[in-house]
Design an enzyme around this catalytic site. Structure first.
Site, PDB file in Angstrom:
ATOM      1  N   ASP A   5       0.817  -1.211   0.000  1.00 40.80           N
ATOM      2  CA  ASP A   5       0.000   0.000   0.000  1.00 40.80           C
ATOM      3  C   ASP A   5       0.852   1.262   0.000  1.00 40.80           C
ATOM      4  OD1 ASP A   5      -2.243  -1.566   0.052  1.00 40.80           O
ATOM      5  OD2 ASP A   5      -2.599  -1.344   2.206  1.00 40.80           O
TER       6      ASP A   5
ATOM      7  N   ASP B 179       0.335  -0.608   5.867  1.00 33.47           N
ATOM      8  CA  ASP B 179      -0.775  -1.388   5.320  1.00 33.47           C
ATOM      9  C   ASP B 179      -2.077  -0.824   5.872  1.00 33.47           C
ATOM     10  OD1 ASP B 179      -1.612  -3.454   3.624  1.00 33.47           O
ATOM     11  OD2 ASP B 179      -1.895  -4.828   5.297  1.00 33.47           O
TER      12      ASP B 179
ATOM     13  N   LYS C 185      -6.060  -0.972   6.465  1.00 31.51           N
ATOM     14  CA  LYS C 185      -7.124  -1.959   6.592  1.00 31.51           C
ATOM     15  C   LYS C 185      -8.410  -1.271   7.044  1.00 31.51           C
ATOM     16  CE  LYS C 185      -4.511  -5.482   5.608  1.00 31.51           C
ATOM     17  NZ  LYS C 185      -4.677  -6.205   4.322  1.00 31.51           N
TER      18      LYS C 185
END
Length: 335
Positions: free
Chosen positions: A235, A248, A250
């Site tokens: 990412d 990352d 989420k």
């Protein structure tokens, strides 16, 4: 005293035995004096036999050991249920093919300035497995059982069509969230003053995290670990509170305040870190990770920072999952 001595001499003449007078004779005014004394039940005990029994018991007791006591307890009460501490329940596994997470030949800081724009290397579709696929193929039975029960519960509540629509919306929300973050973090768009993004609950949720991020080096960029033979699409790589991290993003409908609540996400992050550190497309080295869990209702996201020590621990687990995946592929080819 004289009458008593006379009686003793008389008895000695009649029966041929002697009675020695006690040096001290006491008299009692008790009413039992004139009657015959009642024998106690203890007087009927065979003293020799009793003494042998006592010696036998004492000798056995002195020979007892912890092992013999445990055996006797097991016979009397059944086997002992032995519970070990969680960290001792399973033998610690070590990867057979070790490969370093960090690349000591590289600098931590990037050689190039972020002013030239973050890297966006496209992912090449090939036969090399992705990080996501490896993790999916090596999930534990407990994880599979949990996911299956969750799916059954959702299908029961929403129906087959409703569940399909639900999962499609979740995927779409995640995709839009990542695209918006990519626009915000790239040099093409300045986040400050763009209030329309705050209408999205996920973006509002991560606003305090974005304020801590600087020097973005890569966005939605592919990584390839040639030695370990896996690929992935990370990412973001940027500095968080002054430390270069693989980040990352989420999304979640439920709070995840602890890193253990993110399941295999830490393994995904360290897999990307290891790939970045050994991918020729990247001139720098990453030593930390960050998992950010955003919430649709706009409540503050939970950041889970992973330092070098924590990354190293998860790296060993990732190598084990990678080996497990390789072994499964070999078995499938033989079948």
């Amino acid at each position: 005293m004289k009458p008593f001595l006379a009686i003793c001499r008389l008895l000695r003449k009649l029966n041929g035995f002697s009675v020695k007078p006690s040096s001290l004779v006491t008299f009692s005014t008790s009413s039992y004096l004139g009657g015959q004394k009642k024998k106690s039940s203890y007087e009927a005990v065979d003293e020799a036999k009793y003494s042998r029994l006592v010696r036998s018991v004492l000798s056995k007791a002195s020979a007892q050991t912890p092992e013999s006591l445990f055996k006797e307890d097991e016979i009397l009460y059944g086997p002992v249920s032995k519970h070990k501490a969680p960290e001792q329940e399973q033998q610690v596994r070590v990867p057979q093919n070790w490969f370093p997470l960090f690349n000591e030949e590289r600098n931590v800081k990037p050689h190039t300035s972020a002013s030239s724009g973050p890297l966006k290397i496209p992912l090449q579709r090939n036969v090399i497995p992705s990080v996501t696929r490896i993790l999916q193929q090596t999930m534990t039975p407990e994880q599979r059982s949990f996911l299956e029960k969750w799916k059954q519960r959702m299908v029961l509540e929403l129906g087959e069509d409703g569940f399909a629509e639900y999962t499609s919306n979740i995927f779409l929300q995640g995709k839009q969230f990542h695209e918006t973050l990519e626009n915000i973090l790239s040099l093409e768009e300045n986040f400050k003053g763009r209030e329309e993004h705050l209408q999205c609950g996920f973006i509002k949720s991560v606003q305090h995290i974005l304020n801590e991020i600087s020097d973005v080096q890569a966005l939605e960029s592919a990584v390839h670990h040639k030695a370990l033979k896996y690929v992935g699409l990370l990412d973001c790589v940027a500095e968080y509170q002054g430390k270069l991290c693989v980040i990352d993003w989420k999304t979640s409908e439920k709070p995840k305040p602890f890193i253990r609540s993110t399941y295999d996400n830490p393994l995904q992050v360290v897999a990307y870190i290891g790939a970045v550190n050994h991918d020729a497309h990247y001139s720098f080295q990453v030593r930390c990770g960050l998992i950010v869990v955003a919430y649709k209702d706009g409540s503050p996201a939970h950041p889970h920072f992973m330092d070098e020590e924590l990354c190293s621990k998860y790296w060993a687990k990732w190598l084990l999952r990678l080996e497990e995946y390789t072994e499964k592929q070999k078995v499938q080819k033989l079948d």
